[in-house]
Design an enzyme around this catalytic site. Structure first.
Site, mmCIF file in Angstrom:
data_model
loop_
_atom_site.group_PDB
_atom_site.id
_atom_site.type_symbol
_atom_site.label_atom_id
_atom_site.label_comp_id
_atom_site.label_asym_id
_atom_site.label_seq_id
_atom_site.Cartn_x
_atom_site.Cartn_y
_atom_site.Cartn_z
ATOM 1 N N ARG A 28 23.510 39.871 6.884
ATOM 2 C CA ARG A 28 23.148 40.119 5.489
ATOM 3 C C ARG A 28 21.645 39.980 5.276
ATOM 4 O O ARG A 28 20.955 39.306 6.020
ATOM 5 C CB ARG A 28 23.890 39.137 4.572
ATOM 6 N N LYS B 82 30.713 41.444 0.894
ATOM 7 C CA LYS B 82 30.167 40.304 0.163
ATOM 8 C C LYS B 82 29.663 40.685 -1.229
ATOM 9 O O LYS B 82 29.644 39.839 -2.135
ATOM 10 C CB LYS B 82 29.055 39.636 0.974
ATOM 11 N N HIS C 124 35.357 30.606 -1.737
ATOM 12 C CA HIS C 124 35.014 31.042 -0.387
ATOM 13 C C HIS C 124 35.741 30.115 0.583
ATOM 14 O O HIS C 124 35.201 29.104 1.025
ATOM 15 C CB HIS C 124 33.490 30.964 -0.195
ATOM 16 N N SER D 134 30.052 27.825 8.607
ATOM 17 C CA SER D 134 30.195 28.250 9.995
ATOM 18 C C SER D 134 30.101 27.058 10.943
ATOM 19 O O SER D 134 29.239 26.195 10.807
ATOM 20 C CB SER D 134 29.099 29.268 10.332
ATOM 21 N N LYS E 85 36.961 26.041 10.362
ATOM 22 C CA LYS E 85 37.825 26.580 9.312
ATOM 23 C C LYS E 85 38.869 27.556 9.870
ATOM 24 O O LYS E 85 40.059 27.448 9.555
ATOM 25 C CB LYS E 85 36.967 27.264 8.244
ATOM 26 N N THR E 86 38.416 28.490 10.689
ATOM 27 C CA THR E 86 39.335 29.485 11.242
ATOM 28 C C THR E 86 40.360 28.832 12.155
ATOM 29 O O THR E 86 41.560 29.110 12.075
ATOM 30 C CB THR E 86 38.555 30.564 12.018
ATOM 31 N N ASP F 92 39.179 34.164 4.081
ATOM 32 C CA ASP F 92 37.793 34.055 3.628
ATOM 33 C C ASP F 92 37.580 33.993 2.117
ATOM 34 O O ASP F 92 36.718 33.248 1.660
ATOM 35 C CB ASP F 92 36.990 35.231 4.188
ATOM 36 N N ARG G 157 31.073 40.986 15.081
ATOM 37 C CA ARG G 157 32.179 40.923 14.111
ATOM 38 C C ARG G 157 33.297 41.893 14.463
ATOM 39 O O ARG G 157 33.077 42.930 15.099
ATOM 40 C CB ARG G 157 31.664 41.272 12.713
#
Length: 528
Positions: free
Chosen positions: A56, A198, A217, A235, A239-240, A254, A319
């Site tokens: 981004r 986003k 989020h 990150s 979390k994942t 997400d 990604r």
């Protein structure tokens, strides 16, 4: 340019012979290959590269200053203002540019899995692979929904159109501009597909609170008894890994909304990081990368087209985009009840936060506003020791409104639904990074499972003297001494010094909320 001319220009583009709307996945894949935008991998996924921008561009993101929103937006480095005149000029230029292309691609869909609160959107792309990305990430309408679909927000992406900062009022050739009055997102000068995803999340972060819905989020899953859990974390916090549980079904990975009816996924797909991806560690993601999926900036073997997920030549931010339906064990549609449990994840490289703590409402609001984790030595040039990192509400780049509004909504919903909140440290124990060790994943899983199963609701706790957190004395499967971080350090004085150092960083970060969050600071922040 007024709203009527904006609408007319868009209508002309959409009705043009060279604009192709709602192509199927196979049709889009064919277009990608024919136009040379990407190649097929050995598993049938499309691989594309994004050139200069592999992530981004937050410094190139703007919100249009408009009468209806100017007093609502939290203006600053995240939400930079741009004039209506500058937006209108760029809008006109971008539409003229797209009208002169041989092909343009349009997708119609939704943001929001709850039909009562979904936002009808359309995405217009210069690239076929960007349109394929939109097809994977947003919610696809059923065939019988298409005739009645009326878009309420439009994303227009023209990567090869570059702004002239001197004329267009931007900071560079790249721009991501949201106009809430024109109901439009305008993107140019960047090929990074994540800007589309986003930007719509930013839109939802503005729209949903007006309807009493908290945008979040986070990832979310649901247990066999219908109990819902949310996982917040930046990150590297796990979390994942922790939200992917064979005993629980995934709602989404997400972006979610928390409405008066419960939780719903904002998206229809996943945009997973895949650096160092391996089938053994994350089989669901690995197996989802097949025909229809999009790989972004992943290195391939030239002959076999086998993906090398360990190769970071193009970027660390590789990604994979794929539909939720490409993985097993999901909730479909992605809607569930009110959260029973919320987990805030942090990877504390200072090694001083407890591995799990029970939070009061004020503490939950404090740590939600803080959004703490830490950067590690060696991860960035110049970082030689752990550095505290704070991202408000675990998603500061996507919050158009003042952050305290989101925190107040969280506190209210916690009260309404008796939601339990825990702070889980997946970082270091026995010392800071470099001297201590990373918390064992087996211990973290045991603590999270205990929280989700309600085993910690009435467990005996002790208050951490520096952070004021209630720490369980016993958790099944975890040694008691691990739960008290000071007991894992060989030098108690060194622990106290490092813990107070981190507490001071929390207080310093929170100064920006001093004028609006006094009660949260007093009742929710560090006590020493």
């Amino acid at each position: 340019m007024n709203s009527v001319s904006l609408s007319n220009g868009l209508s002309q583009l959409l009705n043009s012979e060279h604009t192709q709307t709602q192509l199927s996945v196979p049709q889009l894949v064919e277009k990608v290959l024919k136009r040379g935008e990407g190649v097929l991998t050995s598993t049938g996924a499309v691989r594309a590269t994004t050139g200069t921008y592999t992530g981004r561009s937050p410094k190139d993101k703007y919100i249009v200053e408009e009468a209806s929103t100017i007093d609502k937006i939290d203006w600053g480095p995240v939400n930079q203002p741009i004039s209506e005149e500058a937006f209108s000029r760029l809008y006109d230029k971008v539409l003229t540019y797209l009208k002169n292309q041989d092909e343009v691609f349009a997708f119609k869909g939704y943001a929001g899995a709850d039909a009562k609160h979904r936002l009808p959107i359309q995405v217009i792309n210069e690239y076929a692979w960007h349109n394929l990305f939109a097809h994977q990430l947003f919610i696809r309408p059923a065939a019988d929904e298409l005739p009645g679909h009326k878009s309420e927000f439009t994303v227009i992406s023209a990567p090869n159109f570059k702004a002239d900062p001197k004329i267009d009022g931007t900071g560079s050739e790249t721009f991501i501009i949201i106009s809430f009055e024109r109901r439009t997102v305008l993107i140019g000068g960047t090929e990074y597909a994540g800007e589309m995803k986003k930007s719509i999340f930013s839109v939802m972060n503005y729209i949903l609170p007006e309807n009493g819905i908290l945008p979040m989020h986070c990832s979310a899953n649901v247990g066999r008894e219908g109990d819902v859990a949310l996982f917040f974390g930046l990150s590297g916090t796990g979390k994942t890994t922790l939200s992917a549980d064979n005993n629980r079904r995934l709602i989404g990975d997400d972006e979610h909304g928390w409405s008066p009816n419960g939780v719903f996924n904002i998206e229809g797909g996943c945009y997973a990081k895949c650096i160092n991806l391996a089938a053994e560690k994350e089989p669901q993601i690995f197996n989802a990368i097949r025909f229809g999926a999009v790989l972004e900036n992943v290195a391939l073997d030239h002959e076999t087209r086998i993906a090398d997920y360990d190769d970071n030549t193009l970027t660390e931010n590789t990604r994979a985009a794929y539909q939720l339906q490409a993985i097993n064990n999901i909730v479909d549609p992605s809607v569930a009840g009110h959260p029973n449990t919320i987990i805030f994840l942090t990877a504390d490289a200072f090694g001083v936060l407890p591995p799990i703590s029970k939070l009061t409402k004020e503490q939950a609001m404090y740590h939600f506003l803080s959004g703490y984790t830490s950067k590690l030595a060696g991860t960035e040039r110049g970082v030689t020791s752990p550095q505290a990192t704070f991202s408000t509400c675990f998603g500061s780049p996507f919050l158009p409104l003042p952050a305290v509004q989101y925190a107040e909504m969280l506190g209210k919903k916690m009260d309404e639904h008796n939601t339990k909140v825990y702070l889980v440290n997946t970082g270091w124990t026995g010392g800071e990074y470099g001297t201590g060790s990373r918390m064992k994943l087996a211990y973290t899983r045991a603590m999270v499972e205990a929280a989700l199963e309600g085993e910690l609701n009435n467990v005996e706790t002790i208050k951490n003297e520096i952070f004021g957190l209630d720490v369980p004395l016993h958790v099944t499967g975890v040694p008691d001494e691990v739960l008290q971080p000071h007991k894992t350090w060989p030098d108690q004085e060194a622990y106290n010094k490092k813990a107070k150092e981190l507490a001071a960083k929390f207080r310093d970060n929170f100064k920006k909320f001093d004028h609006v969050a006094h009660d949260i600071i007093v009742k929710g922040g560090p006590t020493a």
